[in-house]
Design an enzyme around this catalytic site. Structure first.
Site, PDB file in Angstrom:
ATOM      1  N   HIS A 239      30.280  16.364  53.865  1.00 23.06           N
ATOM      2  CA  HIS A 239      29.957  15.518  55.025  1.00 23.06           C
ATOM      3  C   HIS A 239      30.217  16.252  56.338  1.00 23.06           C
ATOM      4  O   HIS A 239      29.505  16.046  57.316  1.00 23.06           O
ATOM      5  CB  HIS A 239      30.723  14.194  54.948  1.00 23.06           C
ATOM      6  N   GLU A 351      38.175   8.574  51.777  1.00 24.21           N
ATOM      7  CA  GLU A 351      36.850   8.121  51.305  1.00 24.21           C
ATOM      8  C   GLU A 351      36.785   6.631  51.020  1.00 24.21           C
ATOM      9  O   GLU A 351      35.837   5.994  51.499  1.00 24.21           O
ATOM     10  CB  GLU A 351      36.423   8.927  50.068  1.00 24.21           C
ATOM     11  N   HIS A 370      31.365   1.829  56.272  1.00 20.49           N
ATOM     12  CA  HIS A 370      29.950   1.644  55.909  1.00 20.49           C
ATOM     13  C   HIS A 370      29.630   0.150  55.812  1.00 20.49           C
ATOM     14  O   HIS A 370      28.590  -0.314  56.292  1.00 20.49           O
ATOM     15  CB  HIS A 370      29.668   2.290  54.541  1.00 20.49           C
ATOM     16  N   HIS A 406      30.561   9.274  60.497  1.00 21.91           N
ATOM     17  CA  HIS A 406      31.099  10.436  59.785  1.00 21.91           C
ATOM     18  C   HIS A 406      31.699  11.473  60.731  1.00 21.91           C
ATOM     19  O   HIS A 406      32.582  12.234  60.323  1.00 21.91           O
ATOM     20  CB  HIS A 406      30.056  11.037  58.828  1.00 21.91           C
TER      21      HIS A 406
HETATM   22 CU1  CUO Z   1      28.265  10.003  51.882  1.00 21.42          CU
HETATM   23 CU2  CUO Z   1      29.725   7.903  53.977  1.00 21.42          CU
HETATM   24  O1  CUO Z   1      29.795   8.963  52.273  1.00 21.42           O
HETATM   25  O2  CUO Z   1      28.101   8.343  53.108  1.00 21.42           O
END
Ligand code: CUO
Length: 683
Positions: A239, A351, A370, A406
């Site tokens: 990421h 995560e 998210h 991110h």
């Molecule tokens: Cu890959 Cu936030 O982990 O999208």
């Protein structure tokens, strides 16, 4: 015994009943009567006779005692599955366990056939994919590309309608014309963020992200499926590299680096209107309006309750752990965040995956971010709306907020990295080895790379349900570059052969105000282009390497599958990897200055003794690791740029040791499109 390849046919036409013909040549599953859902019990055989052609192949499905599927069946068939939701992950984990525990392929086929028409189609696809990837007897199967099975997550709804029309009206598939994806369809030029459409909405970029999360599931009953070598660190690194790449694209478009979304009370300035319809949910993906504020999410149906305060608490605890240099496990024992393993532990915590040492204390920070964003349009389910694109790995990268979120996550990792001691010269040097020169060559030009637009086709027919069979192509316009090669001259002044690990990175030379960058800024924008081993006999040695061999990417044909080349593609067993056509940033029409960096480190120190045999899945190890094996580099991911530079090396030039080199490379964007055959206009 069942032919395991037939399992792949269960992915086709995901919302159609299992007894209808599958595959290109009309294969039919001979389903026991007790497996057919009530709705079709009486008519299954009749429908089979009607839909299947003379060339059909019958696959006998063994009748077995079906395990209890009530847990995965809790999610409705037409609801939206999200990997970031704990309750959905639990259901998936249950189904993965059922699939992986079936003793034979025959029994796996049997339970999968039974589950297929009863479980949510996306949940089914995910669980069967994870199971096939991890079962010893099926892991050599090549999974169909997700975009071909669920095209609705990759193309706009108008295009989907045209594809259905084409397959319905034009009977012979050879006579069907590709359906062209409109370019820049999600917004107008009034939206500055829309300049990045070609990155955010790229097919290969989104497929990569989906595939990465398939290879690295957040949770599974079988811990070995989650507990892969340096999994948390790879979450951080993959990421981080997405953000570095995105920032290079922003600079190419005269935009400043992405601002982290670090104030959860502030409205999100950027709206996003996906213009996609979910085929499974038969609903439009909800948009997010400009300046939407996050609210506490309380959706009892999804067993989901998370507040902004939870997020703030978790964030503070994670920062406190970083600054104290240790985390606390559930027994209140300290786990030190040291130089090598600290980042991996933090990755699991942030995560957060099943491997987190303490989910009560550190929470579910990244996943819930998210979710809060994905439900910001309907946090209490008042309007019965599903998640926005941020709720799923296959669609999240389309939305500008993905990068802001991110970037914030990455800041947390960087906070830890900044506390580590910089690499000293002796940790960077490779005695007796000197890089004399480096250059790249493309189309006869030295240190000049070119990007342009290109059209490519993908067959989407396997995902189009309830329409006549045969190929239907979708035509995409995407970024492309001319292939290039590296030439690296090295000198080994010792008497013995040396083995080097060549690490190649690319970063912008100047910032968005055209000012030279300090290495502390530039290192965060270093994009890994390749990493490979070389043998260097004593004396001078010239290394050449092609851009298409990159350890970061999967081949172009893997994204845009050429139907004629499907046979050759059977060798490409592993689908995870950055798309080759997005290897380098777009650059600018007038040229944009980049720094190409090459380091040759001592492979004897970097190499990792593998315990498992090579499975052939080694094409894109940098971001995806190796299947069933250890990450093939002892150094921290991102080395040598993962820590702050040592004193006295504030700019890249001063950072270089004799085994490193940097050279300026100009990337020029030609605003032209390499077109495929012209098509007649559609009415
Ligand atoms: Cu890959 Cu936030 O982990 O999208």
């Amino acid at each position: 015994m069942a032919d395991k390849k037939n399992l792949l046919l269960l992915f086709d036409h995901p919302t159609e009943p299992v007894f209808m013909d599958k595959g290109g040549n009309g294969t039919v599953f001979d389903v026991p009567d007790s497996y057919v859902t009530d709705r079709y019990n009486q008519m299954c055989k009749k429908v089979q006779r009607r839909v299947s052609s003379a060339s059909e192949k019958n696959v006998l499905v063994k009748e077995i005692a079906i395990p209890d599927l009530s847990c995965p069946m809790r999610l409705g068939r037409s609801e939206q599955f999200s990997l970031f939701l704990t309750s959905h992950r639990k259901m998936a984990s249950h189904l993965i366990e059922i699939f992986t525990k079936m003793p034979t392929v025959d029994e796996l086929q049997s339970v999968a056939v039974y589950a297929r028409d009863r479980v949510n189609p996306v949940l089914f696809n995910y669980a069967l994919s994870v199971a096939l990837l991890h079962r010893p007897d099926t892991k050599d199967l090549e999974l169909p590309a997700f975009a071909q099975i669920f095209p609705d997550r990759f193309i706009d709804s108008q295009m989907l309608r045209s594809m259905r029309e084409e397959s319905f009206v034009v009977e012979r598939s050879a006579a069907r014309l590709p359906v062209v994806s409109s370019v820049k369809y999600t917004a107008s030029d009034l939206d500055v963020e829309h300049r990045l459409w070609y990155f955010r909405e790229d097919l290969g970029v989104n497929l990569h992200h989906w595939h990465w999360h398939l290879v690295y599931p957040i949770e599974a009953s079988d811990r070995s499926i989650v507990d892969k070598d340096r999994r948390g660190e790879l979450f951080y690194y993959m990421h981080q590299q997405i953000i570095a790449r995105y920032n290079a694209e922003r600079l190419s478009n005269h935009m400043a680096r992405v601002q982290p979304f670090n104030n959860l009370d502030e409205p999100i300035a950027e709206g996003y209107f996906p213009k996609m319809d979910s085929l499974v949910a038969s609903r439009a993906y909800p948009p997010r309006f400009d300046h939407t504020r996050l609210s506490d999410v309380d959706r009892p149906k999804d067993q989901l309750r998370v507040g902004i305060d939870d997020m703030k608490r978790w964030r503070e605890r994670i920062y406190e752990a970083i600054h104290q240099g240790y985390v606390l496990d559930t027994n209140n024992e300290k786990i030190v965040l040291d130089d090598s393993k600290g980042i991996d532990i933090l990755g699991n915590i942030i995560e957060a995956s099943d491997l987190t040492p303490n989910s009560t204390l550190y929470g579910d920070f990244h996943n819930m971010g998210h979710i809060l964003i994905a439900y910001s349009h309907d946090p209490t389910n008042k309007h019965l709306e599903y998640a926005g694109v941020m709720g799923d790995a296959s669609t999240a990268m389309r939305d500008p907020i993905f990068y802001k979120w991110h970037a914030f996550i990455d800041n947390m990792f960087q906070e830890h990295k900044r506390l580590l001691s910089p690499y000293e010269k002796q940790e960077l040097c490779f005695p007796d080895v000197r890089v004399e020169s480096i250059q790249v060559e493309s189309q006869g030009q030295v240190n000049k790379l070119t990007t342009f637009w290109q059209e490519s086709d993908v067959d989407m027919s396997r995902g189009l349900d309830f329409v006549p069979r045969g190929h239907v192509l979708a035509r995409f316009t995407h970024l492309q570059h001319h292939a290039f090669s590296y030439t690296i001259k090295v000198e080994n002044s010792s008497e013995a052969t040396r083995y080097g690990y060549v690490r190649i990175f690319l970063a912008p030379k100047l910032d968005d105000r055209n000012a030279p960058m300090l290495l502390e800024q530039q290192r965060l924008m270093m994009v890994e282009l390749d990493k490979f081993v070389v043998t260097m006999p004593p004396g001078s040695h010239t290394i050449t390497r092609n851009s298409t061999e990159s350890s970061v990417t999967i081949p172009f044909e893997r994204t845009f599958r050429n139907l004629d080349k499907l046979e050759e593609l059977q060798n490409f067993l592993c689908g995870c990897g950055w798309p080759q056509h997005m290897l380098i940033p777009k650059g600018r029409p007038e040229g944009l200055r980049f720094e190409l960096f090459v380091m040759v480190s001592n492979y004897e120190e970097d190499k990792v003794e593998q315990t498992a045999a090579d499975c052939g899945c080694s094409i894109a190890a940098s971001y995806c690791g190796l299947r069933d094996r250890l990450y093939p580099d002892r150094k921290s991911m991102g080395f040598p740029f993962d820590r702050k530079p040592r004193r006295g090396s504030e700019i890249l030039e001063n950072f270089l040791t004799p085994n490193m080199r940097a050279v300026e490379v100009i990337i020029t964007h030609e605003d032209r499109t390499e077109k495929l055959r012209e098509l007649p206009a559609r009415s």
